[in-house]
Write an enzyme that holds these catalytic residues in place. Structure first.
Site, short mmCIF file in Angstrom:
data_model
loop_
_atom_site.label_atom_id
_atom_site.label_comp_id
_atom_site.label_asym_id
_atom_site.label_seq_id
_atom_site.Cartn_x
_atom_site.Cartn_y
_atom_site.Cartn_z
N SER A 113 1.41 -1.17 -0.15
CA SER A 113 -0.27 0.33 0.13
C SER A 113 0.76 1.29 -0.21
O SER A 113 1.79 1.31 0.48
CB SER A 113 -0.80 -0.41 1.02
OG SER A 113 -1.82 1.20 1.37
N CYS A 114 0.32 2.06 -0.37
CA CYS A 114 0.93 3.58 -0.02
C CYS A 114 0.46 5.01 -0.01
O CYS A 114 -1.05 4.56 0.47
CB CYS A 114 1.42 3.90 -1.67
SG CYS A 114 1.23 3.99 -3.23
N GLY A 115 0.14 5.64 -1.09
CA GLY A 115 -0.86 7.16 -0.89
C GLY A 115 -1.55 7.03 -2.21
O GLY A 115 -3.14 6.65 -1.28
N GLY A 137 -1.47 4.61 -4.46
CA GLY A 137 -0.39 2.57 -5.74
C GLY A 137 0.00 3.09 -6.38
O GLY A 137 0.34 2.69 -7.44
N TRP A 172 -4.17 4.80 0.93
CA TRP A 172 -3.81 5.51 1.55
C TRP A 172 -5.37 6.33 1.49
O TRP A 172 -6.23 7.11 1.88
CB TRP A 172 -3.50 6.44 2.06
CG TRP A 172 -3.76 6.93 3.64
CD1 TRP A 172 -3.76 7.47 3.76
CD2 TRP A 172 -4.62 5.26 4.58
NE1 TRP A 172 -4.67 8.13 5.20
CE2 TRP A 172 -4.57 7.21 5.66
CE3 TRP A 172 -4.10 4.64 4.63
CZ2 TRP A 172 -4.90 6.90 6.97
CZ3 TRP A 172 -4.33 4.58 6.78
CH2 TRP A 172 -4.57 5.15 7.22
#
Length: 283
Positions: A240-242, A244, A269
């Protein structure tokens, strides 16, 4: 380095040696965070690897979604690949203007839709230019090709699957954002999102996987980054990240390490932080 030595990466020398090969296609998949003030398309138009076509992460996406650059429907992806001149049997090399930032997203998308013969240019455009290799500002004129897509659902996760993984603990959730954002100490760049992280997730900042030259670290360096964060490389991982993009760097690194049970939480996120009924951890 030959592509057979490292299927996920090719060197700048390898690419220059193979630029004229009819089965090699090059993508500039540059994308910049809105707060950088950089225009990826304008920079591509000014200078790109000869013959490279621009892979627009924001347009080759599900534009019906309110979330940023979500993976598109299969029909749209096929249409865009054909238009970019990529077909069955082509070897695709992807790079970006940062070294290694958004190129991994295009690498992941091609694999998501069944095109496995794809690699990232190690060190990207900065390394290419620093070594004095050629660039051009001419728009390429690709010929439309036949592209067959087979969506590999095992490479992507949605919010329901991630929520279940967080509850059951059967898959590790690994967040590529910076430590301050992960801990909820820094605000999110997108307005309206809560701060913090998915409960139980671990933090491997994507920058810890990249060397000073903008290239992916060697296997020892990659393994150390995951293990220091408490990630068990013998178990499945959801990245995951901010939004994708940098999550795909985690998947590229895992693939480099021979880890095959990994997927990307596409909404990341931007989605999780938006819903008040989803739990958030801070600290």
């Amino acid at each position: 380095m030959s592509q057979s030595d490292a299927q996920q990466l090719v060197s700048t020398q390898w690419l220059e040696d193979h630029l004229s090969a009819p089965d090699v296609k090059v993508f500039d998949a540059s994308w910049h965070m809105p707060d950088t003030g950089r225009d990826a398309k304008a920079e591509y138009a000014a200078a790109h690897v000869p013959g490279a076509v621009f892979f627009d992460i924001d347009e080759i996406a599900d534009t019906r979604s309110a979330l940023p650059h979500m993976a598109p429907p299969v029909e749209k992806f096929v249409s865009r690949m054909r238009r970019l001149g990529v077909g069955d049997g082509h070897r695709v090399v992807v790079y970006d203007q940062a070294g290694l930032f958004s190129a991994a997203r295009a690498w992941w998308m091609l694999r998501l839709f069944g095109h496995r013969d794809v690699a990232v240019l190690d060190g990207g455009l900065p390394k290419w230019i620093a070594e004095g290799r050629p660039t051009e500002d001419l728009p390429p004129m690709p010929r439309e090709r036949h592209f067959t897509a087979r969506r590999n659902a095992s490479l992507v996760r949605d919010v329901t699957q991630v929520a279940m993984a967080a509850k059951l603990g059967d898959e590790q959730i690994v967040d590529a954002r910076g430590p301050a954002r992960f801990r909820g100490e820094a605000p999110e760049p997108r307005p309206g999102l809560r701060s913090g992280h998915i409960p139980g997730s671990k933090n491997v900042h994507y920058a810890t996987l990249i060397g000073e030259d903008g290239a992916l670290k060697d296997e020892a360096g990659l393994r150390a980054a995951f293990e220091e964060a408490g990630v068990d490389l013998g178990k499945p991982v959801i990245s995951s990240c901010g939004s994708g993009v940098t999550a795909c760097i985690l998947d590229l690194a895992l693939e480099r390490l021979g880890h095959r049970q990994h997927s990307v939480y596409d909404g990341s996120w931007a989605e999780w932080g938006m819903y008040p009924d989803l739990k958030v951890e801070v600290g």
